[in-house]
Design a protein around this motif. Structure first.
Motif, PDB file in Angstrom:
ATOM      1  N   ASN A 211     -54.690  58.228  78.868  1.00 55.36           N
ATOM      2  CA  ASN A 211     -53.849  59.234  78.630  1.00 55.36           C
ATOM      3  C   ASN A 211     -52.180  58.602  78.439  1.00 55.36           C
ATOM      4  OD1 ASN A 211     -52.514  58.447  81.317  1.00 55.36           O
ATOM      5  ND2 ASN A 211     -54.651  59.388  82.223  1.00 55.36           N
TER       6      ASN A 211
ATOM      7  N   VAL B 187     -49.899  58.508  80.326  1.00 55.56           N
ATOM      8  CA  VAL B 187     -49.178  58.073  81.548  1.00 55.56           C
ATOM      9  C   VAL B 187     -49.516  56.560  81.572  1.00 55.56           C
ATOM     10  CG1 VAL B 187     -49.565  58.071  84.084  1.00 55.56           C
ATOM     11  CG2 VAL B 187     -49.139  60.177  82.667  1.00 55.56           C
ATOM     12  N   GLU B 188     -50.754  56.470  81.233  1.00 58.29           N
ATOM     13  CA  GLU B 188     -51.230  54.788  81.300  1.00 58.29           C
ATOM     14  C   GLU B 188     -50.486  54.147  79.989  1.00 58.29           C
ATOM     15  OE1 GLU B 188     -55.542  54.476  81.499  1.00 58.29           O
ATOM     16  OE2 GLU B 188     -55.397  55.805  83.418  1.00 58.29           O
TER      17      GLU B 188
ATOM     18  N   MET C  54     -47.525  54.784  79.185  1.00 55.12           N
ATOM     19  CA  MET C  54     -46.026  54.282  79.739  1.00 55.12           C
ATOM     20  C   MET C  54     -46.352  52.753  80.701  1.00 55.12           C
ATOM     21  SD  MET C  54     -43.762  56.348  78.258  1.00 55.12           S
ATOM     22  CE  MET C  54     -42.485  56.041  79.418  1.00 55.12           C
ATOM     23  N   ASP C  55     -47.211  52.738  80.974  1.00 57.07           N
ATOM     24  CA  ASP C  55     -47.358  51.581  81.933  1.00 57.07           C
ATOM     25  C   ASP C  55     -47.839  50.528  80.987  1.00 57.07           C
ATOM     26  OD1 ASP C  55     -49.629  53.354  84.609  1.00 57.07           O
ATOM     27  OD2 ASP C  55     -47.274  52.877  84.465  1.00 57.07           O
TER      28      ASP C  55
ATOM     29  N   ALA D  29     -44.303  49.068  79.902  1.00 53.01           N
ATOM     30  CA  ALA D  29     -43.467  48.589  80.694  1.00 53.01           C
ATOM     31  C   ALA D  29     -44.027  47.108  81.075  1.00 53.01           C
ATOM     32  CB  ALA D  29     -43.568  49.399  82.300  1.00 53.01           C
TER      33      ALA D  29
ATOM     34  N   LEU E 242     -41.526  61.560  82.505  1.00 53.22           N
ATOM     35  CA  LEU E 242     -41.984  61.366  83.768  1.00 53.22           C
ATOM     36  C   LEU E 242     -41.763  59.886  84.165  1.00 53.22           C
ATOM     37  CD1 LEU E 242     -43.658  62.427  86.250  1.00 53.22           C
ATOM     38  CD2 LEU E 242     -45.561  61.375  85.328  1.00 53.22           C
ATOM     39  N   LYS E 243     -42.189  58.933  83.517  1.00 54.38           N
ATOM     40  CA  LYS E 243     -42.146  57.532  83.642  1.00 54.38           C
ATOM     41  C   LYS E 243     -40.859  56.935  83.400  1.00 54.38           C
ATOM     42  CE  LYS E 243     -46.455  56.384  85.211  1.00 54.38           C
ATOM     43  NZ  LYS E 243     -47.175  55.263  85.805  1.00 54.38           N
TER      44      LYS E 243
ATOM     45  N   ASN F  45     -38.883  58.364  86.810  1.00 51.79           N
ATOM     46  CA  ASN F  45     -39.474  57.771  87.985  1.00 51.79           C
ATOM     47  C   ASN F  45     -39.588  56.374  88.125  1.00 51.79           C
ATOM     48  OD1 ASN F  45     -39.424  60.256  89.207  1.00 51.79           O
ATOM     49  ND2 ASN F  45     -41.728  60.480  88.933  1.00 51.79           N
ATOM     50  N   ALA F  46     -40.001  55.681  86.878  1.00 56.32           N
ATOM     51  CA  ALA F  46     -40.490  54.183  86.872  1.00 56.32           C
ATOM     52  C   ALA F  46     -39.600  53.440  86.017  1.00 56.32           C
ATOM     53  CB  ALA F  46     -42.057  54.138  86.459  1.00 56.32           C
TER      54      ALA F  46
ATOM     55  N   VAL G 213     -38.967  53.028  82.995  1.00 52.76           N
ATOM     56  CA  VAL G 213     -39.581  52.455  81.862  1.00 52.76           C
ATOM     57  C   VAL G 213     -38.603  52.918  80.591  1.00 52.76           C
ATOM     58  CG1 VAL G 213     -41.543  52.360  80.073  1.00 52.76           C
ATOM     59  CG2 VAL G 213     -41.842  52.781  82.666  1.00 52.76           C
TER      60      VAL G 213
ATOM     61  N   GLY H 132     -48.822  64.644  85.261  1.00 52.53           N
ATOM     62  CA  GLY H 132     -47.539  64.299  84.568  1.00 52.53           C
ATOM     63  C   GLY H 132     -47.878  64.242  82.837  1.00 52.53           C
TER      64      GLY H 132
ATOM     65  N   PRO I 229     -38.076  49.241  89.424  1.00 56.16           N
ATOM     66  CA  PRO I 229     -38.783  50.301  90.282  1.00 56.16           C
ATOM     67  C   PRO I 229     -40.224  49.867  90.568  1.00 56.16           C
ATOM     68  CG  PRO I 229     -38.054  51.005  88.015  1.00 56.16           C
ATOM     69  CD  PRO I 229     -37.747  49.493  88.196  1.00 56.16           C
ATOM     70  N   TYR I 230     -40.867  48.848  89.925  1.00 51.36           N
ATOM     71  CA  TYR I 230     -41.983  48.453  90.323  1.00 51.36           C
ATOM     72  C   TYR I 230     -42.138  47.584  91.486  1.00 51.36           C
ATOM     73  CZ  TYR I 230     -43.663  50.343  85.999  1.00 51.36           C
ATOM     74  OH  TYR I 230     -43.645  51.204  84.861  1.00 51.36           O
TER      75      TYR I 230
ATOM     76  N   LYS J 243     -49.610  56.664  91.382  1.00 48.95           N
ATOM     77  CA  LYS J 243     -49.465  55.934  90.078  1.00 48.95           C
ATOM     78  C   LYS J 243     -48.996  56.604  88.773  1.00 48.95           C
ATOM     79  CE  LYS J 243     -51.776  54.818  86.718  1.00 48.95           C
ATOM     80  NZ  LYS J 243     -52.225  54.769  85.451  1.00 48.95           N
TER      81      LYS J 243
ATOM     82  N   LEU K 133     -47.628  59.403  88.719  1.00 44.60           N
ATOM     83  CA  LEU K 133     -46.171  60.039  88.802  1.00 44.60           C
ATOM     84  C   LEU K 133     -45.081  58.848  88.689  1.00 44.60           C
ATOM     85  CD1 LEU K 133     -46.572  62.680  91.142  1.00 44.60           C
ATOM     86  CD2 LEU K 133     -46.856  62.833  88.758  1.00 44.60           C
ATOM     87  N   GLY K 134     -45.682  57.545  88.741  1.00 46.48           N
ATOM     88  CA  GLY K 134     -44.625  56.378  88.599  1.00 46.48           C
ATOM     89  C   GLY K 134     -44.021  56.090  90.108  1.00 46.48           C
TER      90      GLY K 134
END
Lengths: 322, 256
Positions: free
Chosen positions: A70, A72-73, A75-76, A79, A95-96, A99-100, A102, A140, B28-29, B214, B216-217
């Motif tokens: 998906n 969301v993955e 986006m990981d 990153a 979202l990412k 929040n993260a 990215v 998300g 953020p990680y 995870k 939602l980050g």
């Protein structure tokens, strides 16, 4: 001496095993760009067409692909540097990135609409969903946001349903076995469920929110800063592939069937619910930000978030030259 | 400096190093321990975006593990005693057990979910599969390790069948069974987290929550969930040790 020899042979064997294992199991080859896409997602047909019709080779671009469950993955994956450029939903991008942190740029649209909420055959309409279990591809994701909108429209509080996470390719079996009462997924999974008699349509995303944005093309900011010319070529391929789908729907469906594992007829039917475009509907993207905020997933000002994400300058250059 | 003091202060030193690293790297990680602690409190008092408190997630996972462990203890002890006492049972069952035991429990997840869906049944079955073998093998070892003098005495007292099991075999094998149970608790927790990550019927469970955070980050919340997983497993292991202390009090040598 014998012991030393054994030790040296042992080190040599270990080195061969480690390097050999990496070479055969992990190496993806020298590519100019690593492109991510979502498994079985018909929205990304433009990428599948570009790969199958050799459009990247024609443009002189060497690509390798990485598949994700998906957005969301993916986006990981951005990153982690696993992928430079990808096709994914706008909701996980927002979202990412918020929040993260990215750091990505949204370059173009891929499609509008193209998802559906499918329920068990004995569920007459949306109002009966209260207390039910509904599967989404991930929290998300575009489908998560769409489900919220569908439930709002039906006057159902999200807390009155159980929302679980399943891969779309597991959703049809889960619906059939009764583990879930409904699912929302990207095409062609809804069409597959309908045509195999497993479920019935409770809501098409295009009916609930006409011309809603869905998948976009995005890349990491570092890739954007270093390879703007390459991005222009990639977007030219994207534009060409999207036009090819419109001109050759049946042939495009055959390619879609290969990437989704479904029949050509299922894919042709599913394509009726998707609008393949390249220019994003920016105003409607604000709705995603507001919904993600309402869900308690992110905080922030919509215009600020979208301004930092969107960069359509390369697309506009490509469109003006085409 | 007093070496013992350094050892006692080591966790605190590690926390400080973590905090400094988080501040310096500023990613953020890699959230700081302070943000993780705050997230732990927030998840407990306010809950996840669905409104479910961290305590509820801990209770849901613990419930599933306990049910699976109960099934594993029941089946493992019954089979273990049968195999330990009866040569035929050992001959028949041993090859099957030895063939299935090496399969990593997590490898069963796709089959179990496919067959039973993603609800309580699947989770309990997964924990049962993971926990059964350590309890079974430790029970068999425990039964075989009982001093034959006890069997001889039991024969003299005409103890047979269930009375023999209740008064001689079970007490004799109990220390070994409890050792197997301690291992099973750890394995059970590993498996329930993986099983919940694959699917849950209701959005509750620490494995589900970890994946949710995870997606939602939210890294501080994710690490807080991981801490909650460790705490839950630790509490259950502690409970087993307490039970062991109580049940096996008769084994402690009397003070002079």
């Amino acid at each position: 001496m014998t012991r030393v020899r054994i030790l040296l042979i042992g080190i040599l064997l270990a080195a061969i095993t480690v390097y050999g294992g990496y070479y055969f199991f992990e190496r993806t080859g020298e590519a100019e760009v690593k492109i991510g896409y979502l498994r079985g997602d018909l929205h990304q047909l433009a990428l599948f067409v570009a790969l199958e019709k050799g459009m990247f080779e024609e443009a002189g671009i060497k690509v390798s692909t990485v598949v994700y469950s998906n957005g969301v993955e993916m986006m990981d994956g951005f990153a982690a540097g696993e992928v430079d450029y990808g096709y994914l939903g706008i909701a996980p991008v927002i979202l990412k990135s918020v929040n993260a942190g990215v750091d990505v740029k949204v370059l173009a649209a891929v499609n509008l609409e193209g998802s559906a909420l499918i329920g068990r055959q004995d569920i007459p309409d949306l109002s009966m969903l209260e207390g039910s279990t509904i599967a989404i591809p991930g929290f998300g994701t575009v489908q998560d946001v769409l489900l919220s909108l569908i439930l709002d429209n039906a006057g159902i509080n999200r807390r009155d349903v159980s929302i679980v996470r399943l891969h779309p390719w597991d959703m049809i079996a889960a619906l059939e076995s009764g583990s879930i009462d409904a699912f929302i997924a990207w095409e062609p999974y809804p069409t597959k469920a309908l045509r195999s008699g497993v479920g019935k349509p409770l809501a098409y995303s295009g009916d609930v929110w006409p011309s809603h944005p869905c998948c976009v093309v995005a890349c990491t900011s570092s890739f954007y800063n270093k390879k703007r010319d390459l991005i222009k070529q990639l977007l030219e391929v994207h534009l060409k592939a999207t036009e090819w789908i419109r001109e050759n729907p049946r042939l495009a469906a055959e390619i879609g069937a290969k990437y989704t594992g479904m029949s050509v007829d299922d894919v042709m039917e599913a394509m009726n619910h998707i609008k393949f475009v390249v220019h994003p509907n920016v105003d409607e993207m604000v709705v995603y930000v507001e919904q993600l905020k309402r869900l308690g997933y992110i905080e922030g000002e919509a215009s600020e978030i979208l301004n930092s994400l969107l960069d359509l300058s390369v697309l506009e250059e490509v469109e003006s030259e085409s | 400096m007093n070496r013992e003091l350094i050892y006692r202060l080591l966790p605190l030193i590690l926390l400080v190093v973590w905090h400094v690293a988080a501040e310096v790297i500023s990613s953020p990680y890699i959230p700081s321990p302070v943000s993780v602690a705050l997230s732990l409190v927030r998840l407990t008092l306010v809950g996840d975006p669905n409104g479910y408190s961290l305590l509820l997630h801990m209770a849901a996972s613990s419930y599933r593990v306990l049910l699976g462990l109960a099934a594993a203890i029941t089946s493992g002890v019954i089979l273990g005693i049968a195999m330990g006492l009866n040569k035929t049972a050992m001959l028949v069952l041993s090859p099957i057990i030895e063939a299935l035991r090496p399969v990593p429990p997590i490898a069963w997840i796709p089959i179990v979910i496919f067959a039973f869906g993603s609800g309580l049944k699947s989770h309990v079955i997964m924990v049962w599969i993971a926990s059964f073998f350590p309890i079974l093998t430790s029970c068999v070892d425990g039964v075989k390790g009982i001093d034959h003098a006890y069997y001889d005495t039991a024969k003299l007292l005409n103890l047979k069948g269930l009375r023999l099991v209740r008064l001689v075999v079970l007490p004799g094998a109990l220390p070994s069974i409890l050792t197997g149970l301690k291992v099973s608790v750890g394995v059970g927790w590993m498996v329930i987290i993986a099983s919940e990550m694959v699917g849950v019927r209701k959005p509750l469970g620490l494995g589900f929550l970890a994946l949710y955070m995870k997606d939602l980050g939210l890294m501080p919340e994710l690490l807080a969930t991981v801490a909650a997983i460790g705490l839950s497993a630790k509490l259950m292991s502690f409970a087993v040790r307490l039970v062991e202390k109580r049940i096996l009090a008769w084994r402690r040598a009397p003070s002079s």
